[in-house]
Design a protein around this motif. Structure first.
Motif, PDB file in Angstrom:
ATOM      1  N   PRO A 239      35.625  36.165  26.460  1.00  0.00           N
ATOM      2  CA  PRO A 239      34.456  35.338  26.892  1.00  0.00           C
ATOM      3  C   PRO A 239      34.331  34.159  25.708  1.00  0.00           C
ATOM      4  O   PRO A 239      34.425  34.285  24.536  1.00  0.00           O
ATOM      5  N   LYS A 240      34.233  32.731  26.415  1.00  0.00           N
ATOM      6  CA  LYS A 240      34.236  31.737  25.453  1.00  0.00           C
ATOM      7  C   LYS A 240      32.916  31.037  25.289  1.00  0.00           C
ATOM      8  O   LYS A 240      32.449  30.234  24.440  1.00  0.00           O
ATOM      9  N   GLY A 241      31.994  31.802  25.989  1.00  0.00           N
ATOM     10  CA  GLY A 241      30.466  31.560  25.636  1.00  0.00           C
ATOM     11  C   GLY A 241      29.551  32.215  26.528  1.00  0.00           C
ATOM     12  O   GLY A 241      30.081  32.975  27.349  1.00  0.00           O
ATOM     13  N   TRP A 242      28.153  32.186  26.386  1.00  0.00           N
ATOM     14  CA  TRP A 242      27.439  32.755  27.189  1.00  0.00           C
ATOM     15  C   TRP A 242      26.533  31.828  27.957  1.00  0.00           C
ATOM     16  O   TRP A 242      25.904  30.560  27.363  1.00  0.00           O
ATOM     17  N   ALA A 243      26.329  32.018  29.205  1.00  0.00           N
ATOM     18  CA  ALA A 243      25.506  30.905  30.141  1.00  0.00           C
ATOM     19  C   ALA A 243      24.122  31.601  30.115  1.00  0.00           C
ATOM     20  O   ALA A 243      23.833  32.860  30.328  1.00  0.00           O
ATOM     21  N   THR A 244      22.979  30.818  30.144  1.00  0.00           N
ATOM     22  CA  THR A 244      21.517  31.164  30.205  1.00  0.00           C
ATOM     23  C   THR A 244      21.064  30.330  31.439  1.00  0.00           C
ATOM     24  O   THR A 244      21.225  29.259  31.717  1.00  0.00           O
ATOM     25  N   GLU A 258      20.207  42.659  40.341  1.00  0.00           N
ATOM     26  CA  GLU A 258      21.575  42.448  40.627  1.00  0.00           C
ATOM     27  C   GLU A 258      22.323  42.543  39.184  1.00  0.00           C
ATOM     28  O   GLU A 258      21.790  42.396  38.175  1.00  0.00           O
ATOM     29  N   GLN A 259      23.560  43.109  39.596  1.00  0.00           N
ATOM     30  CA  GLN A 259      24.589  43.265  38.449  1.00  0.00           C
ATOM     31  C   GLN A 259      25.470  42.236  38.377  1.00  0.00           C
ATOM     32  O   GLN A 259      26.690  42.519  39.082  1.00  0.00           O
ATOM     33  N   TRP A 260      25.402  41.198  37.507  1.00  0.00           N
ATOM     34  CA  TRP A 260      26.325  39.950  37.501  1.00  0.00           C
ATOM     35  C   TRP A 260      27.316  40.602  36.578  1.00  0.00           C
ATOM     36  O   TRP A 260      28.601  40.146  36.574  1.00  0.00           O
ATOM     37  N   HIS A 261      27.030  41.196  35.481  1.00  0.00           N
ATOM     38  CA  HIS A 261      28.163  41.496  34.539  1.00  0.00           C
ATOM     39  C   HIS A 261      27.717  42.727  33.729  1.00  0.00           C
ATOM     40  O   HIS A 261      26.470  43.053  33.461  1.00  0.00           O
ATOM     41  N   SER A 262      28.611  43.580  33.101  1.00  0.00           N
ATOM     42  CA  SER A 262      28.297  44.731  32.738  1.00  0.00           C
ATOM     43  C   SER A 262      27.551  44.533  31.246  1.00  0.00           C
ATOM     44  O   SER A 262      26.698  45.501  30.688  1.00  0.00           O
ATOM     45  N   ARG A 263      27.680  43.254  30.588  1.00  0.00           N
ATOM     46  CA  ARG A 263      26.980  42.966  29.246  1.00  0.00           C
ATOM     47  C   ARG A 263      26.097  41.989  29.652  1.00  0.00           C
ATOM     48  O   ARG A 263      25.314  41.244  28.596  1.00  0.00           O
ATOM     49  N   GLN A 264      25.335  41.770  30.901  1.00  0.00           N
ATOM     50  CA  GLN A 264      24.480  40.698  31.075  1.00  0.00           C
ATOM     51  C   GLN A 264      23.185  41.053  30.277  1.00  0.00           C
ATOM     52  O   GLN A 264      23.012  42.109  30.043  1.00  0.00           O
ATOM     53  N   VAL A 278      24.590  35.786  30.652  1.00  0.00           N
ATOM     54  CA  VAL A 278      25.818  36.334  30.982  1.00  0.00           C
ATOM     55  C   VAL A 278      27.090  35.820  30.188  1.00  0.00           C
ATOM     56  O   VAL A 278      27.226  34.451  30.226  1.00  0.00           O
ATOM     57  N   PRO A 279      28.079  36.444  29.930  1.00  0.00           N
ATOM     58  CA  PRO A 279      29.261  35.813  29.235  1.00  0.00           C
ATOM     59  C   PRO A 279      30.315  35.480  29.929  1.00  0.00           C
ATOM     60  O   PRO A 279      30.401  35.982  31.380  1.00  0.00           O
ATOM     61  N   TYR A 280      31.276  34.483  29.675  1.00  0.00           N
ATOM     62  CA  TYR A 280      31.956  33.713  30.806  1.00  0.00           C
ATOM     63  C   TYR A 280      33.201  33.386  30.023  1.00  0.00           C
ATOM     64  O   TYR A 280      33.029  32.726  28.876  1.00  0.00           O
ATOM     65  N   SER A 281      34.239  33.256  30.771  1.00  0.00           N
ATOM     66  CA  SER A 281      35.391  32.567  30.158  1.00  0.00           C
ATOM     67  C   SER A 281      35.814  31.149  30.861  1.00  0.00           C
ATOM     68  O   SER A 281      36.223  30.260  30.322  1.00  0.00           O
ATOM     69  N   ALA A 282      35.451  31.353  32.076  1.00  0.00           N
ATOM     70  CA  ALA A 282      35.984  30.076  32.923  1.00  0.00           C
ATOM     71  C   ALA A 282      34.932  29.793  33.797  1.00  0.00           C
ATOM     72  O   ALA A 282      34.108  30.803  34.372  1.00  0.00           O
ATOM     73  N   SER A 283      34.451  28.768  33.997  1.00  0.00           N
ATOM     74  CA  SER A 283      33.047  28.124  34.437  1.00  0.00           C
ATOM     75  C   SER A 283      32.750  28.202  36.068  1.00  0.00           C
ATOM     76  O   SER A 283      32.016  28.300  36.928  1.00  0.00           O
ATOM     77  N   ARG A 284      34.073  27.922  36.864  1.00  0.00           N
ATOM     78  CA  ARG A 284      34.349  27.632  38.171  1.00  0.00           C
ATOM     79  C   ARG A 284      33.450  28.739  39.159  1.00  0.00           C
ATOM     80  O   ARG A 284      32.587  28.491  39.815  1.00  0.00           O
ATOM     81  N   ALA A 301      21.534  26.629  29.315  1.00  0.00           N
ATOM     82  CA  ALA A 301      22.668  26.752  28.070  1.00  0.00           C
ATOM     83  C   ALA A 301      23.947  27.333  28.483  1.00  0.00           C
ATOM     84  O   ALA A 301      23.559  28.063  29.653  1.00  0.00           O
ATOM     85  N   PRO A 302      25.001  26.888  28.071  1.00  0.00           N
ATOM     86  CA  PRO A 302      25.228  25.738  27.217  1.00  0.00           C
ATOM     87  C   PRO A 302      25.150  24.463  27.673  1.00  0.00           C
ATOM     88  O   PRO A 302      25.088  24.216  28.940  1.00  0.00           O
ATOM     89  N   ALA A 303      25.246  23.497  27.123  1.00  0.00           N
ATOM     90  CA  ALA A 303      24.959  21.977  27.597  1.00  0.00           C
ATOM     91  C   ALA A 303      25.916  21.504  28.486  1.00  0.00           C
ATOM     92  O   ALA A 303      25.792  20.845  29.310  1.00  0.00           O
TER      93      ALA A 303
END
Length: 322
Positions: A239-244, A258-264, A278-284, A301-303
């Protein structure tokens, strides 16, 4: 300890045993009567096809040449897993996965016996469980069978790959690790020998696939899980960052379950809205999911992710003129 727990514990005991295990020891470890221990042994042997050998005097164990290969089906432990198994059966039939269906065929009678036993009926109504596809992409069945064969037979596979993002065609030789069904489409998780790294390939973009004799390179499950399942969706990598994302109070009633991610991470805000991280590596893919909610979702977040969403919305609005 109920029957499912006892069978699971019995399997662990026999799998770890180097020498035959006496019925008395099984009674002590399972906390059951002698008759129950024998019934569980018979169920494990006859219904689950466990390679049990031995007798009441010498004790019981798994046949030495079968110990490593045998595992409990695992799909009969809960109602969700039972349903998942039925869904997988229909999924394989729908995608023309002849190789996978053939590999699962020896388990069919065993699975149906388990389902019937749990349901308490004479026949499990498989036809009453439906799996409805949604936005699945067409794939070449020959390529799918080659990919499935390579995964099951643990051999390398060579194929032509047309990347969806660039439309570039390349020839790849990979060691298949897993075949993954995600959002009604199939993906091949593999070690790419030319690029010396793990990659995920959309099977519908694979053509001219050929299984070769070279054995596949096997990677540890821990490495696969870390690389392929640590970030949002099917995209691999750390993951490159966390989206809020903040959802409206109306939408919160759905998103909170809903379960978007195991670490949400999620929480309700004082005004009834719901905040999801949720953590993510690619935003698409993440952006596609968020924009699906329209005005009921806002990225806080993030901006940079917020600006990407804003740009996409502005481009969409431009399609409708002023």
């Amino acid at each position: 300890m109920d029957k499912i727990e006892r069978i699971t514990a019995l399997h662990r005991i026999l799998k770890a045993a180097r020498y035959p295990v006496t019925v008395k020891r099984l009674q002590e470890e399972l906390g059951c009567s002698r008759a129950t221990a024998y019934r569980d042994l018979a169920y494990l042997r006859d219904a689950l096809m466990a390679p049990i050998e031995g007798d009441g005097e010498a004790g019981f164990r798994y046949a030495a040449d079968e110990t490593d290969r045998f595992e409990l089906p695992g799909l009969w432990l809960s109602s969700e897993e039972l349903y998942s198994l039925l869904a997988a059966q229909q999924l394989l039939m729908r995608t023309g996965g002849g190789v996978l269906a053939g590999a699962l065929a020896p388990l069919q009678n065993r699975i149906e016996s388990l389902l019937t036993a749990h349901a308490g009926v004479d026949h499990w109504p498989v036809e009453r469980v439906r799996v409805i596809p949604h936005r699945g992409r067409r794939l070449d069945e020959a390529s799918f069978r080659s990919v499935a064969s390579a995964v099951l037979e643990r051999r390398q596979i060579n194929f032509e790959y047309r990347a969806r993002s660039t439309d570039e065609r390349t020839r790849r030789t990979v060691s298949p690790q897993r075949i993954t069904h995600y959002r009604d489409n199939w993906y091949l998780d593999a070690w790419d020998h030319e690029r010396d790294g793990l990659r995920s390939f959309a099977v519908d973009r694979i053509s001219n696939a050929r299984v070769i004799e070279e054995p596949a390179r096997d990677l540890p499950d821990s490495e696969l899980n870390q690389h392929l399942a640590s970030s949002y969706g099917i995209f691999s990598g750390e993951p490159k960052g966390w989206a809020t994302i903040v959802f409206s109070a109306k939408t919160a009633r759905w998103v909170a379950d809903e379960q978007w991610h195991s670490r949400q991470e999620g929480r309700f805000l004082p005004d009834g809205r719901y905040e999801l991280k949720v953590p993510y590596s690619a935003s698409r893919e993440l952006l596609m999911d968020i924009l699906h909610y329209g005005a009921d979702a806002e990225i806080t977040a993030p901006a940079v992710l917020r600006e990407q969403a804003k740009s996409l919305l502005e481009l969409a609005l431009s399609n409708y003129g002023r």
